[in-house]
Design an enzyme around this catalytic site. Structure first.
Site, PDB file in Angstrom:
ATOM      1  CB  ALA A   1      -0.969   0.009   1.188  1.00 21.67           C
TER       2      ALA A   1
ATOM      3  CG  HIS B   1       2.452   6.199   1.721  1.00 22.78           C
ATOM      4  ND1 HIS B   1       3.657   6.685   2.184  1.00 22.78           N
ATOM      5  CD2 HIS B   1       1.992   5.372   2.702  1.00 22.78           C
ATOM      6  CE1 HIS B   1       3.905   6.201   3.389  1.00 22.78           C
ATOM      7  NE2 HIS B   1       2.914   5.388   3.728  1.00 22.78           N
TER       8      HIS B   1
ATOM      9  CG  HIS C   1       5.972   2.965   1.507  1.00 20.70           C
ATOM     10  ND1 HIS C   1       4.615   3.154   1.547  1.00 20.70           N
ATOM     11  CD2 HIS C   1       6.281   2.206   2.586  1.00 20.70           C
ATOM     12  CE1 HIS C   1       4.112   2.528   2.599  1.00 20.70           C
ATOM     13  NE2 HIS C   1       5.102   1.951   3.253  1.00 20.70           N
TER      14      HIS C   1
ATOM     15  CD  GLN D   1       4.667  -5.838  11.376  1.00 19.70           C
ATOM     16  OE1 GLN D   1       5.615  -6.393  10.843  1.00 19.70           O
ATOM     17  NE2 GLN D   1       4.524  -4.511  11.351  1.00 19.70           N
TER      18      GLN D   1
ATOM     19  N   GLY E   1      11.435   4.389   7.781  1.00 17.89           N
ATOM     20  CA  GLY E   1      10.920   5.731   8.031  1.00 17.89           C
ATOM     21  C   GLY E   1      10.970   6.072   9.517  1.00 17.89           C
ATOM     22  CD  GLU E   2      14.230  10.335  11.348  1.00 16.00           C
ATOM     23  OE1 GLU E   2      13.555  11.375  11.503  1.00 16.00           O
ATOM     24  OE2 GLU E   2      15.469  10.330  11.324  1.00 16.00           O
TER      25      GLU E   2
ATOM     26  CG  ASP F   1       6.456   3.093  11.666  1.00 14.92           C
ATOM     27  OD1 ASP F   1       5.443   2.685  12.227  1.00 14.92           O
ATOM     28  OD2 ASP F   1       6.472   3.484  10.472  1.00 14.92           O
TER      29      ASP F   1
HETATM   30  O1  PAF Z   1       7.081  -0.550   8.890  1.00 17.83           O
HETATM   31  C1  PAF Z   1       6.588  -1.531   8.292  1.00 17.83           C
HETATM   32  O2  PAF Z   1       5.986  -1.415   7.210  1.00 17.83           O
HETATM   33  C2  PAF Z   1       6.747  -2.904   8.902  1.00 17.83           C
HETATM   34  O3  PAF Z   1       6.670  -2.849  10.292  1.00 17.83           O
HETATM   35  C3  PAF Z   1       8.019  -3.635   8.437  1.00 17.83           C
HETATM   36  C4  PAF Z   1       9.260  -2.902   8.872  1.00 17.83           C
HETATM   37  C5  PAF Z   1       8.002  -3.778   6.926  1.00 17.83           C
HETATM   38  C6  PAF Z   1       8.065  -5.037   9.059  1.00 17.83           C
HETATM   39  O4  PAF Z   1       6.959  -5.790   8.697  1.00 17.83           O
END
Ligand code: PAF
Length: 273
Positions: free
Chosen positions: A29, A31, A34, A58, A144-145, A147
């Site tokens: 998905a 954007h 990314h 996760q 990305g920062e 997260d």
């Molecule tokens: O940030 C994300 O999209 C996910 O947590 C990652 C790092 C791809 C791990 O599944």
């Protein structure tokens, strides 16, 4: 661009590929945020691998795994246009075959904040990122920062396990009104999307107040109150210091809040003025 789904094919590509490799791990998905990671990765290595894997481990039992947006064809077109060499898109059974029994856990860093509200989340992230690093064997990986805690956890994991991967964090990409780009923004109704502007705004105001020497507890309380008023349910709105170990080091405001059915996270540096 090649789309690879089998580990044997990925290993063959890696074995026959000379030069350095950068990895951009994603759950799809895609954007502009990314694509900024991909652009950064391109500048840092000879070849870019992007992974798309919606990692079930996760997500908590009542989270959005089943409705998480999946649009691989559109994502692949974007990655191809951006000059990505390989899209690594394994199936769940390839990533977690029968008998899979290993968990990578980063103690401390993965336990508070999002780790507290999403038990097991960072174990899932660390495990899948360790696997992605083992599969792709990149020289560098770009995250990305937005997260921020994830970045800290991944850095610690890569260092502790001597994975030999340079973990690079890229500043958050934002919409014109300040909302951090996120694949989950598409869940927002028009009304929620308008209200969501309050998240970066509240962080900005608290950051300015604290950076200017204002009372921290008061600034945080004002931020929470502003988010409540805008319709958010605040999960956390906190000031963290270098304990999170993510670069750039320094004091950071971190927040997670729900609006409707959507949980948004964001963070901002606090600079003393
Ligand atoms: O940030 C994300 O999209 C996910 O947590 C990652 C790092 C791809 C791990 O599944």
């Amino acid at each position: 661009m090649q789309t690879i789904r089998e580990l044997s094919d990925l290993r063959a590509w890696r074995a026959e590929t000379a030069g350095t490799v950068a990895l951009v791990p994603t759950m799809g998905a895609l954007h502009a945020g990314h694509m900024a990671l991909v652009a950064e990765a391109k500048g840092r290595a000879d070849h870019v691998v992007a992974s798309i894997f919606v990692n079930p481990t996760q997500f908590g039992p009542n989270e959005d795994l089943s409705r998480y947006p999946r649009r691989e064809a559109a994502d692949a077109a974007m990655l191809k246009d951006a000059g990505v060499a390989v899209l690594w898109a394994p199936e769940v059974a390839t990533m977690y075959p029968d008998g899979f029994a290993t968990k990578v856990q980063v103690a401390g860093l993965g336990e508070g904040l999002c780790g507290a509200s999403r038990p097991g989340h960072f174990d899932g992230v660390s495990t899948v990122v360790a696997k992605l690093f083992g599969q792709v064997r990149p020289d560098v990986a770009v995250f990305g920062e937005k997260d921020w805690q994830q970045l800290a956890v991944v850095r610690r994991m890569a260092a502790d396990l001597d994975l030999g991967v340079e973990v690079v964090g890229l500043p958050t990409q934002r919409d014109a009104d300040g909302l951090a780009l996120s694949s989950r923004n598409i869940y927002l109704t028009d009304e929620e999307r308008l209200a969501a502007r309050m998240l970066p705004r509240a962080l900005g105001e608290a950051s300015t107040a604290i950076g200017g020497g204002g009372d921290v507890a008061e600034a945080l309380a004002r931020g929470v109150a502003a988010l409540d008023k805008a319709g958010f349910t605040v999960d956390y709105f906190e000031l963290v210091d270098d304990a999170l170990e993510a670069n750039p080091a320094g004091t950071r405001l971190v927040a997670a809040a729900r609006i409707g059915a959507t949980r948004l996270i964001d963070n901002l540096a606090v600079e003393a003025r």
